[in-house]
Design an enzyme around this catalytic site. Sequence first.
Site, PDB file in Angstrom:
ATOM      1  N   CYS A   1      80.523 -13.370  -5.783  1.00 25.60           N
ATOM      2  CA  CYS A   1      80.861 -11.953  -5.884  1.00 25.60           C
ATOM      3  C   CYS A   1      80.101 -11.049  -4.913  1.00 25.60           C
ATOM      4  O   CYS A   1      80.437 -10.996  -3.733  1.00 25.60           O
ATOM      5  CB  CYS A   1      80.695 -11.497  -7.338  1.00 25.60           C
ATOM      6  SG  CYS A   1      81.599  -9.967  -7.740  1.00 25.60           S
TER       7      CYS A   1
ATOM      8  N   LYS B   1      73.109 -17.129  -7.888  1.00 26.29           N
ATOM      9  CA  LYS B   1      73.480 -15.931  -7.122  1.00 26.29           C
ATOM     10  C   LYS B   1      72.265 -15.278  -6.460  1.00 26.29           C
ATOM     11  O   LYS B   1      71.295 -14.911  -7.125  1.00 26.29           O
ATOM     12  CB  LYS B   1      74.171 -14.945  -8.068  1.00 26.29           C
ATOM     13  CG  LYS B   1      74.808 -13.736  -7.399  1.00 26.29           C
ATOM     14  CD  LYS B   1      75.576 -12.926  -8.453  1.00 26.29           C
ATOM     15  CE  LYS B   1      76.334 -11.754  -7.874  1.00 26.29           C
ATOM     16  NZ  LYS B   1      77.069 -11.016  -8.945  1.00 26.29           N
TER      17      LYS B   1
ATOM     18  N   GLU C   1      83.771 -15.878 -11.433  1.00 35.27           N
ATOM     19  CA  GLU C   1      82.477 -15.475 -11.988  1.00 35.27           C
ATOM     20  C   GLU C   1      82.677 -15.132 -13.468  1.00 35.27           C
ATOM     21  O   GLU C   1      83.718 -14.622 -13.872  1.00 35.27           O
ATOM     22  CB  GLU C   1      81.960 -14.257 -11.228  1.00 35.27           C
ATOM     23  CG  GLU C   1      80.592 -13.775 -11.661  1.00 35.27           C
ATOM     24  CD  GLU C   1      80.110 -12.554 -10.889  1.00 35.27           C
ATOM     25  OE1 GLU C   1      78.889 -12.396 -10.770  1.00 35.27           O
ATOM     26  OE2 GLU C   1      80.953 -11.771 -10.397  1.00 35.27           O
TER      27      GLU C   1
END
Length: 276
Positions: A155, A114, A45
Amino acid sequence: MSSELVIAVAQMTSIDDVDANLMQIEALLEDIFKSHKPRLVGFPENCLYMRTKEGEKILGFALTDAVFSKLSELAKKYDTYLHLGSVPLQLEGHLYNSSMLVTPAGEVKPTYQKLHLFDIHLEGQKPIRESDVFRHGQRPSIIEVDGWRIGETICYDIRFAELFSQYARKEVDLLLVPAAFLVKTGEAHWEILLRARAIESQSYLIASAQGGTHMGVNGGVRETYGHSLVVDPWGAVVGQVESRNVGYAIATLTKERIDGVRRQIPMKFHRRLPVA
Protein backbone atom coordinates in the site's frame (compact mmCIF):
# COMPACT_ATOMS: atom_id res chain seq x y z
CA MET A 1 12.09 -20.29 -14.75
CA SER A 2 8.67 -20.76 -16.30
CA SER A 3 8.20 -18.51 -19.35
CA GLU A 4 4.62 -17.73 -18.26
CA LEU A 5 2.93 -17.10 -14.93
CA VAL A 6 -0.86 -17.03 -14.64
CA ILE A 7 -1.97 -14.85 -11.76
CA ALA A 8 -5.23 -13.77 -10.15
CA VAL A 9 -5.67 -10.41 -8.46
CA ALA A 10 -8.42 -10.72 -5.82
CA GLN A 11 -10.40 -7.76 -4.50
CA MET A 12 -12.11 -7.95 -1.10
CA THR A 13 -14.32 -5.99 1.27
CA SER A 14 -12.83 -7.23 4.54
CA ILE A 15 -14.22 -6.34 7.96
CA ASP A 16 -13.30 -6.82 11.61
CA ASP A 17 -14.46 -10.47 11.58
CA VAL A 18 -11.86 -13.10 10.68
CA ASP A 19 -14.40 -15.85 9.95
CA ALA A 20 -16.34 -13.62 7.56
CA ASN A 21 -13.14 -12.67 5.74
CA LEU A 22 -12.03 -16.28 5.48
CA MET A 23 -15.41 -17.17 3.96
CA GLN A 24 -14.89 -14.38 1.43
CA ILE A 25 -11.47 -15.78 0.51
CA GLU A 26 -12.90 -19.28 0.13
CA ALA A 27 -15.71 -18.01 -2.11
CA LEU A 28 -13.27 -16.07 -4.29
CA LEU A 29 -11.01 -19.09 -4.72
CA GLU A 30 -13.94 -21.32 -5.59
CA ASP A 31 -15.11 -18.83 -8.19
CA ILE A 32 -11.63 -18.30 -9.65
CA PHE A 33 -10.83 -22.00 -9.99
CA LYS A 34 -14.10 -22.86 -11.70
CA SER A 35 -12.61 -21.68 -14.98
CA HIS A 36 -8.97 -20.68 -14.33
CA LYS A 37 -5.83 -22.20 -12.83
CA PRO A 38 -3.65 -19.34 -11.62
CA ARG A 39 -0.33 -20.27 -10.08
CA LEU A 40 -0.45 -17.22 -7.78
CA VAL A 41 -3.48 -15.55 -6.19
CA GLY A 42 -2.87 -12.17 -4.59
CA PHE A 43 -5.13 -10.91 -1.80
CA PRO A 44 -5.18 -7.31 -0.51
CA GLU A 45 -3.83 -5.58 2.55
CA ASN A 46 -5.86 -6.38 5.69
CA CYS A 47 -7.37 -9.43 3.98
CA LEU A 48 -7.98 -11.36 7.22
CA TYR A 49 -8.76 -8.42 9.49
CA MET A 50 -9.80 -4.86 8.63
CA ARG A 51 -10.11 -2.46 11.53
CA THR A 52 -13.19 -0.33 10.92
CA LYS A 53 -13.06 1.81 14.04
CA GLU A 54 -9.95 3.98 14.32
CA GLY A 55 -8.19 3.48 17.65
CA GLU A 56 -9.65 0.04 18.34
CA LYS A 57 -7.00 -2.34 19.70
CA ILE A 58 -5.61 -4.87 17.22
CA LEU A 59 -4.49 -8.08 18.92
CA GLY A 60 -2.83 -9.55 15.86
CA PHE A 61 -2.35 -13.11 14.63
CA ALA A 62 0.17 -15.73 15.68
CA LEU A 63 1.60 -18.22 13.17
CA THR A 64 -0.08 -21.00 15.14
CA ASP A 65 -3.61 -19.60 14.64
CA ALA A 66 -6.13 -21.98 13.08
CA VAL A 67 -6.93 -19.62 10.20
CA PHE A 68 -3.50 -20.30 8.71
CA SER A 69 -4.10 -24.04 8.82
CA LYS A 70 -7.27 -23.48 6.82
CA LEU A 71 -5.43 -21.34 4.27
CA SER A 72 -2.76 -24.03 4.04
CA GLU A 73 -5.48 -26.55 3.14
CA LEU A 74 -6.85 -24.22 0.48
CA ALA A 75 -3.42 -23.73 -1.13
CA LYS A 76 -2.94 -27.50 -1.29
CA LYS A 77 -6.46 -28.06 -2.59
CA TYR A 78 -5.98 -25.65 -5.51
CA ASP A 79 -2.25 -26.35 -5.98
CA THR A 80 -1.46 -22.66 -5.96
CA TYR A 81 0.45 -19.98 -4.09
CA LEU A 82 -1.69 -17.67 -1.95
CA HIS A 83 -0.19 -14.26 -1.19
CA LEU A 84 -1.87 -12.65 1.81
CA GLY A 85 -1.22 -9.00 1.07
CA SER A 86 -1.06 -8.23 4.75
CA VAL A 87 -2.25 -9.33 8.15
CA PRO A 88 -1.51 -7.87 11.60
CA LEU A 89 1.09 -10.41 12.73
CA GLN A 90 2.86 -10.86 16.05
CA LEU A 91 6.57 -11.46 15.44
CA GLU A 92 9.16 -11.56 18.20
CA GLY A 93 6.87 -9.69 20.57
CA HIS A 94 5.97 -6.90 18.15
CA LEU A 95 3.02 -6.27 15.85
CA TYR A 96 3.79 -5.85 12.13
CA ASN A 97 1.67 -5.21 9.07
CA SER A 98 3.04 -8.30 7.35
CA SER A 99 2.64 -10.08 4.03
CA MET A 100 2.50 -13.87 4.10
CA LEU A 101 2.99 -16.55 1.46
CA VAL A 102 1.16 -19.89 1.53
CA THR A 103 2.75 -22.43 -0.82
CA PRO A 104 1.06 -25.27 -2.75
CA ALA A 105 2.70 -27.64 -0.28
CA GLY A 106 0.86 -25.86 2.54
CA GLU A 107 3.80 -24.02 4.07
CA VAL A 108 2.84 -20.69 5.66
CA LYS A 109 5.52 -18.07 6.17
CA PRO A 110 5.74 -14.31 6.79
CA THR A 111 7.72 -12.71 3.98
CA TYR A 112 7.64 -8.91 4.22
CA GLN A 113 6.84 -6.33 6.88
CA LYS A 114 5.56 -2.94 5.68
CA LEU A 115 8.36 -0.39 5.61
CA HIS A 116 6.38 2.84 5.28
CA LEU A 117 3.56 3.22 7.78
CA PHE A 118 0.50 5.31 6.94
CA ASP A 119 0.51 8.36 9.22
CA ILE A 120 -1.54 11.01 7.42
CA HIS A 121 -4.15 13.70 7.93
CA LEU A 122 -6.28 14.51 4.90
CA GLU A 123 -8.27 17.74 4.93
CA GLY A 124 -11.76 17.21 6.34
CA GLN A 125 -10.96 13.71 7.66
CA LYS A 126 -9.69 12.28 10.93
CA PRO A 127 -5.96 11.53 11.22
CA ILE A 128 -4.80 7.97 10.57
CA ARG A 129 -1.67 6.79 12.41
CA GLU A 130 -0.58 3.28 11.51
CA SER A 131 2.62 3.69 13.54
CA ASP A 132 0.56 3.88 16.74
CA VAL A 133 -0.17 0.17 16.21
CA PHE A 134 2.59 -1.34 14.09
CA ARG A 135 6.36 -1.44 14.09
CA HIS A 136 8.15 -0.47 10.87
CA GLY A 137 9.58 -3.26 8.75
CA GLN A 138 13.32 -3.11 8.18
CA ARG A 139 14.08 -4.47 4.70
CA PRO A 140 12.78 -5.26 1.22
CA SER A 141 11.84 -8.83 0.34
CA ILE A 142 12.07 -10.89 -2.84
CA ILE A 143 10.16 -14.15 -3.04
CA GLU A 144 10.10 -16.73 -5.84
CA VAL A 145 7.22 -18.51 -7.56
CA ASP A 146 8.23 -20.99 -10.27
CA GLY A 147 11.45 -19.08 -10.82
CA TRP A 148 9.77 -15.68 -11.07
CA ARG A 149 11.46 -13.15 -8.79
CA ILE A 150 8.83 -11.07 -7.00
CA GLY A 151 9.41 -7.88 -5.03
CA GLU A 152 7.04 -7.20 -2.13
CA THR A 153 5.51 -3.92 -0.99
CA ILE A 154 2.32 -2.92 0.84
CA CYS A 155 0.00 0.00 0.00
CA TYR A 156 1.63 3.26 1.22
CA ASP A 157 5.02 1.92 0.06
CA ILE A 158 3.88 2.79 -3.49
CA ARG A 159 4.68 6.48 -2.84
CA PHE A 160 8.37 5.78 -2.15
CA ALA A 161 10.18 5.20 -5.44
CA GLU A 162 13.47 4.42 -3.70
CA LEU A 163 12.09 1.07 -2.51
CA PHE A 164 11.04 0.16 -6.04
CA SER A 165 14.42 1.32 -7.34
CA GLN A 166 16.05 -1.35 -5.19
CA TYR A 167 13.84 -4.00 -6.76
CA ALA A 168 14.56 -2.62 -10.25
CA ARG A 169 18.31 -2.88 -9.69
CA LYS A 170 17.78 -6.52 -8.72
CA GLU A 171 15.73 -7.04 -11.90
CA VAL A 172 12.63 -8.55 -10.32
CA ASP A 173 10.01 -9.84 -12.74
CA LEU A 174 6.95 -8.84 -10.75
CA LEU A 175 6.00 -6.34 -8.04
CA LEU A 176 3.22 -6.91 -5.52
CA VAL A 177 1.31 -3.92 -4.14
CA PRO A 178 -1.57 -5.20 -1.97
CA ALA A 179 -3.50 -2.19 -0.69
CA ALA A 180 -6.42 -0.62 1.14
CA PHE A 181 -6.39 2.81 -0.50
CA LEU A 182 -8.76 5.51 0.69
CA VAL A 183 -11.28 6.71 -1.87
CA LYS A 184 -9.95 10.28 -1.96
CA THR A 185 -6.33 9.31 -2.56
CA GLY A 186 -7.34 6.42 -4.80
CA GLU A 187 -9.23 8.68 -7.18
CA ALA A 188 -6.26 11.03 -7.38
CA HIS A 189 -3.21 8.78 -7.29
CA TRP A 190 -3.89 5.01 -7.46
CA GLU A 191 -3.50 4.19 -11.15
CA ILE A 192 -0.89 6.90 -11.78
CA LEU A 193 1.43 5.57 -9.06
CA LEU A 194 1.00 1.91 -9.99
CA ARG A 195 1.70 2.47 -13.68
CA ALA A 196 4.69 4.70 -12.90
CA ARG A 197 6.26 2.08 -10.62
CA ALA A 198 5.80 -0.63 -13.28
CA ILE A 199 7.30 1.59 -16.00
CA GLU A 200 10.35 2.63 -14.02
CA SER A 201 10.96 -0.94 -12.81
CA GLN A 202 10.23 -2.52 -16.22
CA SER A 203 8.39 -5.24 -14.32
CA TYR A 204 4.87 -6.53 -14.10
CA LEU A 205 2.91 -5.21 -11.14
CA ILE A 206 -0.21 -6.62 -9.49
CA ALA A 207 -2.19 -4.59 -6.98
CA SER A 208 -4.90 -6.44 -5.06
CA ALA A 209 -7.12 -3.91 -3.31
CA GLN A 210 -9.74 -3.56 -0.67
CA GLY A 211 -12.86 -1.99 -2.13
CA GLY A 212 -16.30 -0.83 -1.03
CA THR A 213 -18.00 -0.07 2.27
CA HIS A 214 -16.62 -1.95 5.27
CA MET A 215 -19.33 -2.26 7.95
CA GLY A 216 -17.70 -3.37 11.17
CA VAL A 217 -19.38 -5.89 13.46
CA ASN A 218 -18.00 -3.88 16.38
CA GLY A 219 -19.13 -0.58 14.90
CA GLY A 220 -17.39 1.79 12.57
CA VAL A 221 -17.43 2.13 8.81
CA ARG A 222 -14.60 2.49 6.29
CA GLU A 223 -14.59 3.19 2.57
CA THR A 224 -11.86 1.95 0.25
CA TYR A 225 -11.18 2.59 -3.42
CA GLY A 226 -10.91 -0.89 -4.96
CA HIS A 227 -10.01 -0.95 -8.69
CA SER A 228 -7.44 -3.75 -8.39
CA LEU A 229 -4.98 -3.66 -11.30
CA VAL A 230 -2.48 -5.73 -13.24
CA VAL A 231 0.09 -3.59 -15.08
CA ASP A 232 2.67 -4.80 -17.58
CA PRO A 233 6.32 -3.59 -17.85
CA TRP A 234 5.35 -1.00 -20.48
CA GLY A 235 2.78 0.50 -18.11
CA ALA A 236 -0.28 -0.91 -19.85
CA VAL A 237 -3.20 -2.08 -17.71
CA VAL A 238 -3.71 -5.76 -18.67
CA GLY A 239 -6.20 -6.72 -15.97
CA GLN A 240 -8.48 -4.91 -13.55
CA VAL A 241 -11.53 -5.08 -11.32
CA GLU A 242 -13.51 -2.13 -12.66
CA SER A 243 -15.44 -1.35 -9.49
CA ARG A 244 -15.26 -1.22 -5.72
CA ASN A 245 -16.97 -4.62 -5.36
CA VAL A 246 -15.58 -8.01 -4.40
CA GLY A 247 -14.16 -9.65 -7.51
CA TYR A 248 -11.05 -10.77 -9.34
CA ALA A 249 -9.09 -10.46 -12.58
CA ILE A 250 -6.88 -13.01 -14.32
CA ALA A 251 -3.76 -12.26 -16.35
CA THR A 252 -1.00 -14.27 -18.00
CA LEU A 253 2.43 -12.74 -17.46
CA THR A 254 5.24 -13.61 -19.88
CA LYS A 255 9.00 -13.34 -19.72
CA GLU A 256 8.91 -12.39 -23.40
CA ARG A 257 7.08 -9.16 -22.54
CA ILE A 258 9.59 -8.26 -19.83
CA ASP A 259 12.59 -9.01 -22.07
CA GLY A 260 11.06 -7.05 -24.95
CA VAL A 261 10.55 -3.91 -22.87
CA ARG A 262 14.02 -4.08 -21.33
CA ARG A 263 15.62 -4.68 -24.73
CA GLN A 264 13.97 -1.59 -26.24
CA ILE A 265 14.90 0.69 -23.34
CA PRO A 266 17.91 -0.90 -21.56
CA MET A 267 17.62 1.09 -18.34
CA LYS A 268 19.90 -1.20 -16.34
CA PHE A 269 22.86 -0.05 -18.44
CA HIS A 270 21.95 3.62 -18.07
CA ARG A 271 21.10 3.83 -14.36
CA ARG A 272 23.29 6.21 -12.35
CA LEU A 273 23.04 6.80 -8.63
CA PRO A 274 23.12 10.53 -7.74
CA VAL A 275 26.02 11.73 -5.66
CA ALA A 276 24.81 13.31 -2.43
